[in-house]
Design an enzyme around this catalytic site. Structure first.
Site, PDB file in Angstrom:
ATOM      1  N   TYR A  30      -6.026  13.442  14.219  1.00 39.63           N
ATOM      2  CA  TYR A  30      -5.654  12.171  13.504  1.00 39.63           C
ATOM      3  C   TYR A  30      -4.995  11.136  14.570  1.00 39.63           C
ATOM      4  O   TYR A  30      -4.832   9.999  13.816  1.00 39.63           O
ATOM      5  CB  TYR A  30      -4.720  12.273  12.458  1.00 39.63           C
ATOM      6  CG  TYR A  30      -5.174  13.319  11.433  1.00 39.63           C
ATOM      7  CD1 TYR A  30      -6.515  13.025  10.438  1.00 39.63           C
ATOM      8  CD2 TYR A  30      -4.946  14.618  11.287  1.00 39.63           C
ATOM      9  CE1 TYR A  30      -6.829  13.783   9.640  1.00 39.63           C
ATOM     10  CE2 TYR A  30      -5.437  15.390  10.404  1.00 39.63           C
ATOM     11  CZ  TYR A  30      -6.404  14.936   9.535  1.00 39.63           C
ATOM     12  OH  TYR A  30      -7.163  15.909   8.627  1.00 39.63           O
ATOM     13  N   HIS A  35      -5.308   5.412   9.642  1.00 39.09           N
ATOM     14  CA  HIS A  35      -4.278   6.075   8.650  1.00 39.09           C
ATOM     15  C   HIS A  35      -2.875   6.336   9.422  1.00 39.09           C
ATOM     16  O   HIS A  35      -1.925   6.429   8.808  1.00 39.09           O
ATOM     17  CB  HIS A  35      -4.777   7.217   7.950  1.00 39.09           C
ATOM     18  CG  HIS A  35      -4.625   7.096   6.633  1.00 39.09           C
ATOM     19  ND1 HIS A  35      -4.185   6.125   5.715  1.00 39.09           N
ATOM     20  CD2 HIS A  35      -4.531   8.362   5.625  1.00 39.09           C
ATOM     21  CE1 HIS A  35      -3.962   6.259   4.486  1.00 39.09           C
ATOM     22  NE2 HIS A  35      -4.303   7.706   4.512  1.00 39.09           N
ATOM     23  N   TYR A  80       1.384  15.969   6.001  1.00 37.62           N
ATOM     24  CA  TYR A  80       0.302  15.152   5.913  1.00 37.62           C
ATOM     25  C   TYR A  80       0.418  14.163   5.013  1.00 37.62           C
ATOM     26  O   TYR A  80       1.558  13.988   4.127  1.00 37.62           O
ATOM     27  CB  TYR A  80      -0.712  16.001   5.377  1.00 37.62           C
ATOM     28  CG  TYR A  80      -1.515  16.966   6.467  1.00 37.62           C
ATOM     29  CD1 TYR A  80      -2.463  16.667   7.318  1.00 37.62           C
ATOM     30  CD2 TYR A  80      -0.684  18.086   6.836  1.00 37.62           C
ATOM     31  CE1 TYR A  80      -2.698  17.269   8.484  1.00 37.62           C
ATOM     32  CE2 TYR A  80      -1.332  18.965   7.766  1.00 37.62           C
ATOM     33  CZ  TYR A  80      -2.016  18.784   8.632  1.00 37.62           C
ATOM     34  OH  TYR A  80      -2.558  19.414   9.865  1.00 37.62           O
ATOM     35  N   ASN A  82      -0.441  12.658   2.187  1.00 38.35           N
ATOM     36  CA  ASN A  82      -0.448  12.677   0.632  1.00 38.35           C
ATOM     37  C   ASN A  82       0.729  13.341   0.129  1.00 38.35           C
ATOM     38  O   ASN A  82       1.082  13.312  -1.161  1.00 38.35           O
ATOM     39  CB  ASN A  82      -1.663  13.593  -0.013  1.00 38.35           C
ATOM     40  CG  ASN A  82      -2.812  12.852   0.336  1.00 38.35           C
ATOM     41  OD1 ASN A  82      -2.915  11.576   0.817  1.00 38.35           O
ATOM     42  ND2 ASN A  82      -4.227  13.215  -0.194  1.00 38.35           N
ATOM     43  N   ASP A 107      -0.161   1.853   6.765  1.00 36.55           N
ATOM     44  CA  ASP A 107      -1.547   1.127   6.917  1.00 36.55           C
ATOM     45  C   ASP A 107      -1.720   0.501   5.657  1.00 36.55           C
ATOM     46  O   ASP A 107      -1.124   0.893   4.545  1.00 36.55           O
ATOM     47  CB  ASP A 107      -2.551   1.911   7.237  1.00 36.55           C
ATOM     48  CG  ASP A 107      -2.629   3.246   6.376  1.00 36.55           C
ATOM     49  OD1 ASP A 107      -1.866   4.141   6.431  1.00 36.55           O
ATOM     50  OD2 ASP A 107      -3.734   3.155   5.490  1.00 36.55           O
ATOM     51  N   ASN A 128      -2.167   6.885  -0.959  1.00 39.74           N
ATOM     52  CA  ASN A 128      -1.546   8.316  -1.425  1.00 39.74           C
ATOM     53  C   ASN A 128      -0.149   8.504  -0.784  1.00 39.74           C
ATOM     54  O   ASN A 128       0.615   9.145  -1.484  1.00 39.74           O
ATOM     55  CB  ASN A 128      -2.500   9.387  -1.157  1.00 39.74           C
ATOM     56  CG  ASN A 128      -3.742   9.257  -2.253  1.00 39.74           C
ATOM     57  OD1 ASN A 128      -3.477   8.846  -3.211  1.00 39.74           O
ATOM     58  ND2 ASN A 128      -4.821   9.559  -1.389  1.00 39.74           N
TER      59      ASN A 128
END
Length: 217
Positions: A30, A35, A80, A82, A107, A128
């Site tokens: 990532y 994100h 992570y 969420n 973001d 989220n």
């Protein structure tokens, strides 16, 4: 270091600490994606201030130091995106910080790529990570945010796929500039407080917004 910092933080004459939490996803997969700009800005700020992000605390990569006389805690939750609140909530509780001293960097597809906004509160805007943080704060949304514009998905592209893509060359140039501006904005916040720094910072970013909003990303 932690005990020394904590004693200095909570003495009667020391300024109240700030907790800066950048949102993102852990791991090489990532790195550099849209994100993860919250992580990137935390890293840029830490590097600018000589703060090492070399410990793990409350499920976050963590660093601490002083900017002038102001104690600062920096965190990149490793839960992570969420589940970002599972780190942010315990960190705020651990240091007994009021929510107006917890700044979340994230973001935002509602802003053109590279445009920043500093706000004292707000909703989650279907983000989220923010949803998770608000849930951990028992629905309280009155914590400041630094929103980092990443632009909107082109055409009919799935927003989730867009968020997990890396920036093209033009967009990356804008993000690189935004990181520098974000570091300056955070330093301004620590020296002048949220209200005054947001007023001047957002005024500059508004003009940038007008210049960029019709340009491709």
């Amino acid at each position: 270091m932690l005990n020394r910092l904590s004693r200095r933080c909570f003495s009667t004459i020391a300024p109240q600490p700030w907790l800066f939490v950048g949102l993102g996803n852990p791991g090489d997969k990532y790195r550099g994606t849209r994100h993860n700009v919250g992580f990137e800005l935390i890293d840029a700020f830490a590097e600018s201030q000589g703060i090492s992000m070399n410990t793990v605390h409350c499920k976050a990569i963590f660093g601490q130091g002083f900017v002038g006389e102001v104690p600062v805690f920096l965190a990149k939750p490793q839960t992570y995106m969420n589940l970002s609140g599972e780190s942010t909530g315990p960190l705020a509780a651990y240091y007994k910080l009021p929510l107006n001293r917890v700044l979340v960097l994230h973001d935002d597809m509602g802003l053109p790529c590279g445009v920043l906004r500093l706000n004292d509160k707000g909703g989650h805007g279907s983000h989220n990570g923010l949803k998770s943080v608000i849930d951990q704060f028992r629905g309280n949304r009155e914590f400041p945010r630094l929103r980092i514009g990443i632009g909107r998905p082109p055409g009919q592209m799935d927003p989730k796929a867009f968020l997990l893509q890396k920036f093209n060359a033009m967009a990356q140039e804008r993000i690189d500039t935004a990181m520098q501006e974000g570091v300056s904005g955070l330093k301004l916040l620590l020296s002048r407080g949220l209200t005054e720094s947001a007023r001047s910072f957002n005024r500059e970013q508004k003009y940038k917004h007008i210049r960029l909003q019709t340009m491709p990303t």
